[in-house]
Scaffold this active site. Structure first.
Site, mmCIF file in Angstrom:
data_model
loop_
_atom_site.group_PDB
_atom_site.id
_atom_site.type_symbol
_atom_site.label_atom_id
_atom_site.label_comp_id
_atom_site.label_asym_id
_atom_site.label_seq_id
_atom_site.Cartn_x
_atom_site.Cartn_y
_atom_site.Cartn_z
ATOM 1 N N GLU A 101 0.591 -1.532 0.027
ATOM 2 C CA GLU A 101 -0.348 0.176 0.122
ATOM 3 C C GLU A 101 0.523 1.305 0.259
ATOM 4 O O GLU A 101 0.469 2.797 -0.436
ATOM 5 C CB GLU A 101 -0.735 -0.423 1.582
ATOM 6 C CG GLU A 101 -1.847 -0.706 0.885
ATOM 7 C CD GLU A 101 -2.755 -1.032 1.910
ATOM 8 O OE1 GLU A 101 -4.172 -1.711 2.327
ATOM 9 O OE2 GLU A 101 -2.336 -1.349 3.576
ATOM 10 N N ASP A 143 -12.228 -6.884 -2.376
ATOM 11 C CA ASP A 143 -13.138 -8.251 -1.696
ATOM 12 C C ASP A 143 -14.071 -7.265 -1.616
ATOM 13 O O ASP A 143 -14.358 -6.507 -1.445
ATOM 14 C CB ASP A 143 -12.532 -8.806 -0.866
ATOM 15 C CG ASP A 143 -11.994 -8.274 0.549
ATOM 16 O OD1 ASP A 143 -10.515 -7.675 0.620
ATOM 17 O OD2 ASP A 143 -12.990 -8.057 1.030
HETATM 18 N N1 ADE Z 1 -9.008 -4.843 3.820
HETATM 19 C C1 ADE Z 1 -9.209 -5.184 2.649
HETATM 20 N N2 ADE Z 1 -10.463 -5.911 2.944
HETATM 21 C C2 ADE Z 1 -11.117 -5.880 4.189
HETATM 22 C C3 ADE Z 1 -11.400 -7.523 4.563
HETATM 23 N N3 ADE Z 1 -12.939 -7.250 3.782
HETATM 24 N N4 ADE Z 1 -11.684 -6.691 5.904
HETATM 25 C C4 ADE Z 1 -11.285 -5.974 7.132
HETATM 26 N N5 ADE Z 1 -9.955 -5.612 5.901
HETATM 27 C C5 ADE Z 1 -9.775 -5.316 4.373
#
Ligand code: ADE
Length: 233
Positions: free
Chosen positions: A11, A198
């Protein structure tokens, strides 16, 4: 100076690599690199995952570098049918969804910042507008909404539905609410910028492993493009 905080190497690495005249420092055990990004004074930190790491890093950054703006950047889980992998989110507010004192009749997720009790942690609207404008110029799928922060990788559609219902969250992750809290306490302008890796559901782990790097790069490219405008805002 603009301060930029990301939890993971992927990141922040692209930002650190782009810094001119980089200078490194370690504070509270966390690595900071300051320099110039396209001529703009910037400090970049990798805080590690979670609210405590993020808060410690933000406090150290504010005290040591006195940035005029702090940006929490990186990836997040998207919440709701409209927020897709690869989309960007500029936070209107942040919440710490696991700060919960309702059992003793106190408001949910309320944070006391200098005597002001707030459930939603503020972001800087004038800087948000710049991020959203630059984002729209280079990407489609740009959202503005609440980022919900807690010490948990969310991979559960029911939990996402609850975050959406309770907080109006469009994304969940593990640092932005903590950095927002520190910035509010220090009266430092703050933005939360995230790219979706996601959908925080049953596929969350596989999607995260597949898409996090590309999504993280989107935030990095956007911050490089908008740094001068953010500095001048
Ligand atoms: N960072 C990226 N995806 C995430 C998720 N599903 N839960 C917490 N932090 C995240």
């Amino acid at each position: 100076m603009i301060g930029i905080i990301g939890a993971m190497e992927m990141e922040v690495a692209g930002l650190i690599a782009a810094l001119e005249e980089p200078e490194q420092a370690v504070c509270c055990g966390q690595p900071f690199t300051s320099g110039r990004l396209g001529g703009v004074p910037v400090v970049v930190a990798k805080c590690g995952a979670g609210k405590v790491n993020a808060a410690m890093c933000a406090a150290a950054m504010v005290l040591r570098y006195a940035p005029s703006l702090v940006v929490s950047t990186g990836v997040a889980g998207g919440i709701g049918p409209d927020v897709k992998i690869g989309d960007l989110v500029v936070a209107t507010h942040a919440v710490q969804y696991d700060y919960d004192t309702t059992a003793i009749g106190e408001p949910l997720a309320a944070v006391d910042v200098g005597g002001t009790v707030m459930a939603e942690l503020p972001t800087s609207e004038r800087h948000n507008a710049i991020l959203a404008q630059y984002a729209a110029e280079i990407y489609s799928g740009v959202h503005r909404g609440v980022i919900a922060t807690g010490d948990r990788f969310v991979a559960d559609p029911n939990f996402c539905a609850a975050l959406r219902e309770e907080f109006g969250a469009v994304a969940c992750e593990m640092e932005t609410g903590a950095i927002a809290h520190v910035c509010a306490a220090n009266r430092t302008a703050f933005c939360g910028l995230r790219a979706i890796s996601d959908n925080a559901n049953d596929d969350g782990k596989v999607d995260f492993l597949t898409f996090a790097r590309d999504s993280a790069e989107k935030c990095i490219a956007l911050l490089k493009a908008s740094a001068a405008a953010l500095e001048n805002a």
